[in-house]
Design a protein around this motif. Structure first.
Motif, PDB file in Angstrom:
ATOM      1  N   ARG A  31       0.821  -1.208   0.000  1.00 41.62           N
ATOM      2  CA  ARG A  31       0.000   0.000   0.000  1.00 41.62           C
ATOM      3  C   ARG A  31       0.859   1.265   0.000  1.00 41.62           C
ATOM      4  NH1 ARG A  31      -4.735  -0.116   4.362  1.00 41.62           N
ATOM      5  NH2 ARG A  31      -5.246   1.793   3.229  1.00 41.62           N
ATOM      6  N   ASP A  32       2.074   1.156   0.537  1.00 45.45           N
ATOM      7  CA  ASP A  32       2.941   2.323   0.620  1.00 45.45           C
ATOM      8  C   ASP A  32       3.533   2.714  -0.733  1.00 45.45           C
ATOM      9  OD1 ASP A  32       2.697   2.579   3.511  1.00 45.45           O
ATOM     10  OD2 ASP A  32       3.892   0.751   3.613  1.00 45.45           O
ATOM     11  N   TYR A  33       3.403   1.833  -1.744  1.00 46.20           N
ATOM     12  CA  TYR A  33       3.915   2.151  -3.070  1.00 46.20           C
ATOM     13  C   TYR A  33       2.806   2.658  -3.995  1.00 46.20           C
ATOM     14  CZ  TYR A  33       7.917  -0.528  -1.423  1.00 46.20           C
ATOM     15  OH  TYR A  33       8.985  -0.980  -0.695  1.00 46.20           O
ATOM     16  N   VAL A  34       1.582   2.733  -3.485  1.00 45.91           N
ATOM     17  CA  VAL A  34       0.447   3.149  -4.299  1.00 45.91           C
ATOM     18  C   VAL A  34       0.390   4.663  -4.390  1.00 45.91           C
ATOM     19  CG1 VAL A  34      -2.074   3.154  -4.478  1.00 45.91           C
ATOM     20  CG2 VAL A  34      -0.877   1.072  -3.776  1.00 45.91           C
ATOM     21  N   ARG A  35       0.211   5.170  -5.610  1.00 44.66           N
ATOM     22  CA  ARG A  35       0.076   6.605  -5.833  1.00 44.66           C
ATOM     23  C   ARG A  35      -1.348   6.895  -6.325  1.00 44.66           C
ATOM     24  NH1 ARG A  35       5.806   7.806  -9.033  1.00 44.66           N
ATOM     25  NH2 ARG A  35       7.096   6.459  -7.718  1.00 44.66           N
ATOM     26  N   GLU A  36      -1.669   8.138  -6.430  1.00 43.38           N
ATOM     27  CA  GLU A  36      -2.992   8.530  -6.914  1.00 43.38           C
ATOM     28  C   GLU A  36      -2.834   9.639  -7.941  1.00 43.38           C
ATOM     29  OE1 GLU A  36      -6.945  10.378  -4.877  1.00 43.38           O
ATOM     30  OE2 GLU A  36      -6.214   8.480  -4.006  1.00 43.38           O
ATOM     31  N   ASP A  37      -3.457   9.465  -9.129  1.00 42.50           N
ATOM     32  CA  ASP A  37      -3.351  10.495 -10.164  1.00 42.50           C
ATOM     33  C   ASP A  37      -4.434  11.556  -9.956  1.00 42.50           C
ATOM     34  OD1 ASP A  37      -5.734   9.522 -11.205  1.00 42.50           O
ATOM     35  OD2 ASP A  37      -4.766   8.391 -12.815  1.00 42.50           O
ATOM     36  N   LYS A  38      -4.485  12.546 -10.825  1.00 45.16           N
ATOM     37  CA  LYS A  38      -5.414  13.677 -10.650  1.00 45.16           C
ATOM     38  C   LYS A  38      -6.870  13.275 -10.804  1.00 45.16           C
ATOM     39  CE  LYS A  38      -4.862  15.067 -15.499  1.00 45.16           C
ATOM     40  NZ  LYS A  38      -4.428  16.171 -16.403  1.00 45.16           N
ATOM     41  N   ASN A  39      -7.100  12.096 -11.399  1.00 40.24           N
ATOM     42  CA  ASN A  39      -8.468  11.608 -11.555  1.00 40.24           C
ATOM     43  C   ASN A  39      -8.893  10.677 -10.415  1.00 40.24           C
ATOM     44  OD1 ASN A  39      -8.862  12.943 -14.076  1.00 40.24           O
ATOM     45  ND2 ASN A  39      -7.652  11.314 -15.063  1.00 40.24           N
ATOM     46  N   GLY A  40      -8.018  10.518  -9.446  1.00 41.19           N
ATOM     47  CA  GLY A  40      -8.347   9.675  -8.304  1.00 41.19           C
ATOM     48  C   GLY A  40      -8.046   8.207  -8.505  1.00 41.19           C
ATOM     49  N   ASN A  41      -7.389   7.861  -9.619  1.00 44.00           N
ATOM     50  CA  ASN A  41      -7.030   6.456  -9.879  1.00 44.00           C
ATOM     51  C   ASN A  41      -5.778   6.082  -9.090  1.00 44.00           C
ATOM     52  OD1 ASN A  41      -9.072   6.000 -11.897  1.00 44.00           O
ATOM     53  ND2 ASN A  41      -7.823   7.231 -13.302  1.00 44.00           N
ATOM     54  N   ARG A  42      -5.837   4.968  -8.405  1.00 46.12           N
ATOM     55  CA  ARG A  42      -4.677   4.478  -7.664  1.00 46.12           C
ATOM     56  C   ARG A  42      -3.837   3.595  -8.568  1.00 46.12           C
ATOM     57  NH1 ARG A  42      -8.126   2.604  -2.337  1.00 46.12           N
ATOM     58  NH2 ARG A  42      -8.519   4.684  -1.489  1.00 46.12           N
ATOM     59  N   TYR A  43      -2.532   3.778  -8.492  1.00 46.99           N
ATOM     60  CA  TYR A  43      -1.653   2.984  -9.331  1.00 46.99           C
ATOM     61  C   TYR A  43      -0.286   2.854  -8.664  1.00 46.99           C
ATOM     62  CZ  TYR A  43       0.783   7.268 -10.764  1.00 46.99           C
ATOM     63  OH  TYR A  43       1.535   8.427 -10.770  1.00 46.99           O
ATOM     64  N   SER A  44       0.491   1.911  -9.163  1.00 44.79           N
ATOM     65  CA  SER A  44       1.857   1.729  -8.686  1.00 44.79           C
ATOM     66  C   SER A  44       2.802   2.006  -9.850  1.00 44.79           C
ATOM     67  CB  SER A  44       2.061   0.311  -8.176  1.00 44.79           C
ATOM     68  OG  SER A  44       3.396   0.118  -7.750  1.00 44.79           O
TER      69      SER A  44
END
Length: 504
Positions: free
Chosen positions: A366-379
């Motif tokens: 979970r600590d490697y998960v980011r979030e883009d400007k559209n709210g999508n979570r990604y690694s």
């Protein structure tokens, strides 16, 4: 630092040590003990909660309503205590309905005392003395290491220990899922894992009865017994001894065959052949392998490259991506953003060791998960941004051989090549999906009561290419399916087609 390493080694040793009574108790719990109805229903609920939290594509190929119904029906069907094997037969088809090839139910392994394990290594059990192939929904022996010469390559097996093979194949097919609606993956997976599935369903025996169809179309019957390893090894082809002279960077050998191979198919060296059985071969140096083979191709001016991905179930994204860099002369994006639910947490789902390591390291996925400007979570994974081609990239024709076991990282490579129209694909539709799969990191989470485990991916992996056909793999440009005779005799009609048509 040294104190920490010492402490970790002590903890690991304690985790590994088990008494004979503990081993017997554990083995009984997964073989003969029956688990209560309430405990099994807890495992069902846990499985579905786990998948909803962690699987980013749970409802790609089945609606939530239908999957809810399947899990509810499974719980209602459990009306009496079941063994782990009996529960496995019920749970696995429900998980397979998700239609995700990276998501599966794992049956726990029997544990052995040191002397038992040593003895086992000296044996080849009956069901493991053969490799198998499926043709026209029938089971055949492909290769044999058995001393029983009645069951030879090409023999159709009609029953094993009184169970018709059609019934066995139907059972095993329920355990497997490809990516989406593909139909080529199941038979290839059963062929590869037939002995393992048989062991789960019917357990290991020292003597197994085979009924087979004779050359005169009558039914024969024979018993195959356990071989001592020394006896089994004497039947091996002596040519295999020479394989120790192969370059070290090709990695391990399996059944006497190199898992990575490079050679020329013709005297003029117009056709180079590259075989990669997996992108995660133990001991293999892929970077060195790629460098030497493409240097060799450039040196002799080879015009055609054949990449054989048949039977390649995937592996490392890095090794797949690096091979692609040799096959394009332009900057490339290899992956779309690796989307994730971001809800899988070792503190909730990890085993004791993972929870302990979380305590030591203080982080998990979970600590490697980011979030883009559209709210999508990604690694973040290398390849979602543009990368340069390898300076020594190959500019000739490329032919890619694929089949139902071409999967995961091998399918990603194939889809990206297809997306830029870089290769001619020959063989069967891939078992891995064109548009997406679920992989990246694949945790294996044990169910508390039945001791079964759920394996699935945390990230949506999509190539930088897209097919309009939903839920299918990469289709061949030239469809060729090997016949039973081809498999037995070693006739490679895909290679023959390339040599006859490749220069056209």
């Amino acid at each position: 630092m040294l104190k920490r390493l010492f402490f970790l080694s002590i903890v690991a040793f304690c985790f590994a040590c088990k008494s004979v009574n503990q081993i017997n108790k554990y083995n009984n719990s997964i073989t003969i003990d029956k688990h209560s109805v309430s405990d099994l229903k807890k495992d069902v609920d846990f499985t579905y909660t786990l998948l909803k939290d962690g699987h980013p594509g749970l409802y790609w190929y089945i609606s939530k309503q239908k999957l809810d119904y399947k899990f509810d029906s499974l719980k209602k069907s459990i009306v009496e205590p079941l063994t782990s094997v009996e529960f496995y037969k019920k749970l696995t088809p429900v998980v397979a309905a998700i239609k995700c090839g990276h998501t599966s139910v794992k049956f726990p392994s029997i544990e052995y005392k040191a002397d038992e394990l040593k003895d086992l290594k000296k044996k080849t059990f009956p069901i493991h003395q053969f490799s198998y192939t499926i043709s026209d929904d029938k089971l055949f022996v492909l290769e044999s290491k058995s001393e029983n010469k009645l069951v030879k390559p090409g023999t159709e097996i009609v029953a094993i220990d009184g169970i018709k093979t059609q019934s066995i194949l139907n059972d095993f097919n329920q355990l497997i899922s490809s990516d989406g609606y593909n139909t080529t993956h199941n038979s290839k997976t059963v062929e590869r894992n037939f002995a393992q599935y048989f062991k789960i369903y019917y357990q290991t025996k020292d003597s197994v009865n085979f009924k087979f169809r004779t050359e005169k179309d009558s039914i024969g019957e024979t018993y195959v017994t356990t071989l001592k390893k020394k006896q089994a090894d004497t039947s091996k082809n002596p040519i295999k001894i020479k394989q120790t002279k192969n370059p070290k960077y090709v990695g391990q050998f399996k059944d006497g065959k190199a898992q990575m191979d490079f050679r020329f198919l013709d005297e003029k060296r117009d056709f180079a052949y590259l075989k990669i059985q997996s992108f995660s071969i133990i001991g293999a140096d892929y970077g060195q392998f790629y460098k030497q083979l493409f240097d060799s191709i450039a040196k002799v001016g080879t015009k055609n490259l054949v990449i054989d991905l048949r039977g390649n179930g995937g592996g490392s994204l890095e090794h797949s991506r690096n091979l692609f860099s040799y096959l394009t002369d332009k900057d490339f994006v290899y992956l779309q953003k690796s989307l994730t639910n971001g809800q899988y947490d070792y503190r909730k789902y990890g085993n004791k060791w993972q929870k302990f390591m979380y305590f030591i390291n203080g982080h998990n996925d979970r600590d490697y998960v980011r979030e883009d400007k559209n709210g999508n979570r990604y690694s973040f994974m290398k390849g979602i941004n543009a990368l340069p081609p390898n300076p020594k990239n190959f500019k000739g024709k490329v032919f890619v051989l694929i089949d139902g076991y071409t999967f995961s990282a091998a399918s990603l490579l194939s889809a990206n090549l297809k997306g830029i129209d870089r290769a001619t694909f020959i063989g069967e539709e891939t078992g891995g999906g064109f548009n997406q799969c679920v992989a990246g990191h694949l945790p294996v989470v044990k169910l508390n009561n039945s001791k079964l485990a759920i394996r699935f991916g945390l990230y949506k992996m999509s190539p930088n290419a897209k097919s309009d056909v939903v839920g299918r793999g990469i289709f061949p440009d030239v469809e060729i399916t090997s016949s039973l005779t081809d498999k037995i005799t070693g006739c490679d009609r895909e290679i023959d087609w390339i040599l006859n048509n490749g220069n056209g």
